[in-house]
Enzyme design. Structure first.
Site, PDB file in Angstrom:
ATOM      1  N   HIS A 161      12.377 -18.449  22.044  1.00 13.31           N
ATOM      2  CA  HIS A 161      11.779 -18.940  20.794  1.00 13.31           C
ATOM      3  C   HIS A 161      12.451 -18.305  19.571  1.00 13.31           C
ATOM      4  O   HIS A 161      11.852 -18.222  18.504  1.00 13.31           O
ATOM      5  CB  HIS A 161      10.274 -18.675  20.752  1.00 13.31           C
ATOM      6  CG  HIS A 161       9.529 -19.162  21.952  1.00 13.31           C
ATOM      7  ND1 HIS A 161       9.117 -20.464  22.091  1.00 13.31           N
ATOM      8  CD2 HIS A 161       9.158 -18.525  23.092  1.00 13.31           C
ATOM      9  CE1 HIS A 161       8.498 -20.620  23.254  1.00 13.31           C
ATOM     10  NE2 HIS A 161       8.526 -19.453  23.894  1.00 13.31           N
ATOM     11  N   SER A 282      35.019 -18.448  -0.173  1.00 15.29           N
ATOM     12  CA  SER A 282      34.363 -19.351  -1.111  1.00 15.29           C
ATOM     13  C   SER A 282      35.211 -19.503  -2.355  1.00 15.29           C
ATOM     14  O   SER A 282      35.879 -18.555  -2.785  1.00 15.29           O
ATOM     15  CB  SER A 282      32.983 -18.790  -1.483  1.00 15.29           C
ATOM     16  OG  SER A 282      32.464 -19.438  -2.631  1.00 15.29           O
ATOM     17  N   LYS A 288      32.177 -13.890   0.022  1.00 16.98           N
ATOM     18  CA  LYS A 288      31.777 -14.697   1.163  1.00 16.98           C
ATOM     19  C   LYS A 288      32.813 -14.680   2.292  1.00 16.98           C
ATOM     20  O   LYS A 288      34.008 -14.658   2.072  1.00 16.98           O
ATOM     21  CB  LYS A 288      31.568 -16.170   0.745  1.00 16.98           C
ATOM     22  CG  LYS A 288      30.386 -16.417  -0.148  1.00 16.98           C
ATOM     23  CD  LYS A 288      29.056 -16.164   0.547  1.00 16.98           C
ATOM     24  CE  LYS A 288      28.795 -17.128   1.680  1.00 16.98           C
ATOM     25  NZ  LYS A 288      28.690 -18.536   1.224  1.00 16.98           N
ATOM     26  N   GLU A 295      31.115 -23.614  12.599  1.00 15.77           N
ATOM     27  CA  GLU A 295      30.359 -24.722  12.022  1.00 15.77           C
ATOM     28  C   GLU A 295      31.023 -26.062  12.326  1.00 15.77           C
ATOM     29  O   GLU A 295      30.356 -27.065  12.644  1.00 15.77           O
ATOM     30  CB  GLU A 295      30.216 -24.522  10.522  1.00 15.77           C
ATOM     31  CG  GLU A 295      29.326 -23.338  10.159  1.00 15.77           C
ATOM     32  CD  GLU A 295      29.315 -23.034   8.675  1.00 15.77           C
ATOM     33  OE1 GLU A 295      29.725 -23.920   7.888  1.00 15.77           O
ATOM     34  OE2 GLU A 295      28.912 -21.916   8.289  1.00 15.77           O
TER      35      GLU A 295
END
Length: 469
Positions: A161, A282, A288, A295
């Site tokens: 979970h 970024s 970043k 992804e």
């Protein structure tokens, strides 16, 4: 020449050229040009069989084979002129063959149709694709097993979970994906086995009156046997659907791992780090480090599943035999297979690149009272307490620790004994995360010795596969 050849495809039945829109919707060369190697191989096998059966002259077959070899070298070299007016790869090859060897080129299409021709070409293409994906998945498994062996003792939290559940090892976690990839490879192998029958010789849909030898062409192309029904041979696309289904499940497995990498690399979690090789920055935020490779691998799953869904919809209402709808079987599938192959390579690279923060992993493994089950097991094992009672007692002890904001192993023994007087100092020894993972010695469990054995066995198996292949 393109105009003449385009008209000749239809014989004398049509007296007018198709509308420009009809030509545009009908053309497939932009996609099926990728089948050039398979188309030429199938044509060479067909020509050799025709000559062996006395259907065409041996001299013509020899010239056809020589011309096809020339065309293959031209395409590989990038000098071949693909003509959209000729619609597809088959007619582009035949047109060029006619330029090279003259009228003998027209004998190549004896006893076959573009229907069985494209079915054969695409089966060969998908078979080659499966072999490539299998090799990529084997490389992915190898990368995972190697890292698992390195981190057989590295403790991390196991989750259910998405909540801390019990301590596991990082190696054990990685080995889970080795097993998933093994099932993926099994599905691809099953699909390959079923697709490995030859449609060549089914002609348009009813077979042919020529005395062809379908066993010979099947053998020449590496198929196990000819397909037994000519209608099925030209209209079946199960082999694409089944391979796309296997690809979709494999892509989902990659996506699940990619999602974990995205979560783990977040500063909020901070359990692993990817180098500059597999991250991007970024354009506005200089601090970043984005896990874009993970992804994008995650996103490729949509393309693969979409291709499967799209082809299922194309095929769902088609009566026998061949329908032009089936021209839409290739682009989505080819893009999906390419996307999956790229995702596998990206995930393999990230597995080798990622560096776990072992201290952070160990700390996280002990959070959330992750060793509570070990205490319950101790109560069952040492005090002979029924598990449900042990579960209740442990829950009360966890509640007491939580009230004082203490880790379970720091709760004073006296307070544990206030809940269960028979608890001894020995119980505290099972509450460390290291002790927890070492105790999980059941087959398939997270104990480091289990992980090492499994990782070594897989590495040995993969090496054997590679050497035998």
């Amino acid at each position: 020449m393109a105009k003449d050849m385009s008209n000749k495809m239809w014989g004398g039945r049509f007296s007018e050229r198709p509308d420009a829109i009809m030509e545009e919707i009908n053309v497939s060369i932009d996609v099926d040009r990728h089948l050039y190697a398979q188309d030429i191989a199938a044509s060479k096998a067909h020509a050799a069989m025709l000559a062996a059966q006395g259907i065409i002259a041996a001299k013509d077959a020899k010239n056809i084979a020589k011309g096809l070899d020339t065309i293959l070298s031209e395409i590989v070299a990038g000098s071949f002129d693909f003509k959209r007016a000729l619609e597809d790869i088959h007619m582009n090859v035949e047109s060029r063959l006619s330029e090279l060897i003259g009228p003998a080129a027209g004998r190549l299409h004896t006893a076959r149709s573009r229907n069985d021709q494209v079915a054969t070409d695409f089966r060969l293409f998908v078979r080659d694709t499966i072999d490539g994906i299998d090799a990529a998945l084997a490389g992915y498994q190898h990368a995972l097993a190697e890292r698992a062996l390195q981190h057989a003792d590295t403790v991390m939290p196991g989750f259910t979970h998405l909540q801390t559940a019990q301590p596991v090892t990082f190696g054990h976690h990685l080995m889970a994906y080795v097993e998933m990839a093994a099932r993926d490879r099994g599905r691809f192998r099953d699909a390959r086995k079923r697709l490995n029958e030859s449609p060549l010789g089914a002609a348009a849909l009813a077979g042919t009156s020529f005395p062809i030898d379908r066993d010979a062409t099947a053998k020449a192309l590496g198929f196990e046997r000819p397909m037994a029904n000519s209608l099925d041979a030209v209209s079946d696309r199960d082999f694409v659907l089944e391979t796309l289904a296997a690809a979709s499940i494999a892509a989902v497995h990659l996506s699940r791992f990619a999602e974990e990498i995205v979560l783990w690399t977040s500063p909020l979690v901070g359990m692993v780090r990817l180098s500059d090789k597999f991250t991007t920055g970024s354009s506005i935020m200089p601090q970043k480090r984005n896990p874009d490779a993970a992804e994008l691998a995650r996103a490729k799953t949509g393309r693969v599943i979409g291709a499967l869904t799209g082809l299922l919809i194309v095929m769902k209402g088609l009566p026998l035999a061949y329908q032009k709808d089936m021209q839409e079987d290739k682009q989505g599938a080819m893009e999906a297979f390419a996307a999956l192959s790229l995702a596998i390579r990206a995930m393999s690279g990230m597995v080798s690149d990622l560096v776990p923060d072992e201290a952070r992993m160990k700390a996280a493994a002990g959070e959330g009272y992750a060793t509570a089950t070990d205490l319950a097991d101790w109560l069952v094992r040492e005090l002979k307490m029924p598990f449900r009672d042990a579960h209740h007692v442990t829950g009360r002890i966890v509640a007491a620790a939580s009230t004082q904001n203490l880790p379970l192993h720091e709760l004073p023994l006296a307070e544990m004994q206030a809940i269960e007087p028979r608890i001894t100092q020995q119980a505290l020894s099972v509450l460390s995360v290291e002790s927890s993972v070492k105790s999980r010695v059941s087959y398939g469990g997270t104990a480091p010795k289990n992980v090492r054995a499994q990782a070594k066995a897989w590495l040995k198996r993969l090496e054997k596969e590679q050497n035998s292949g």
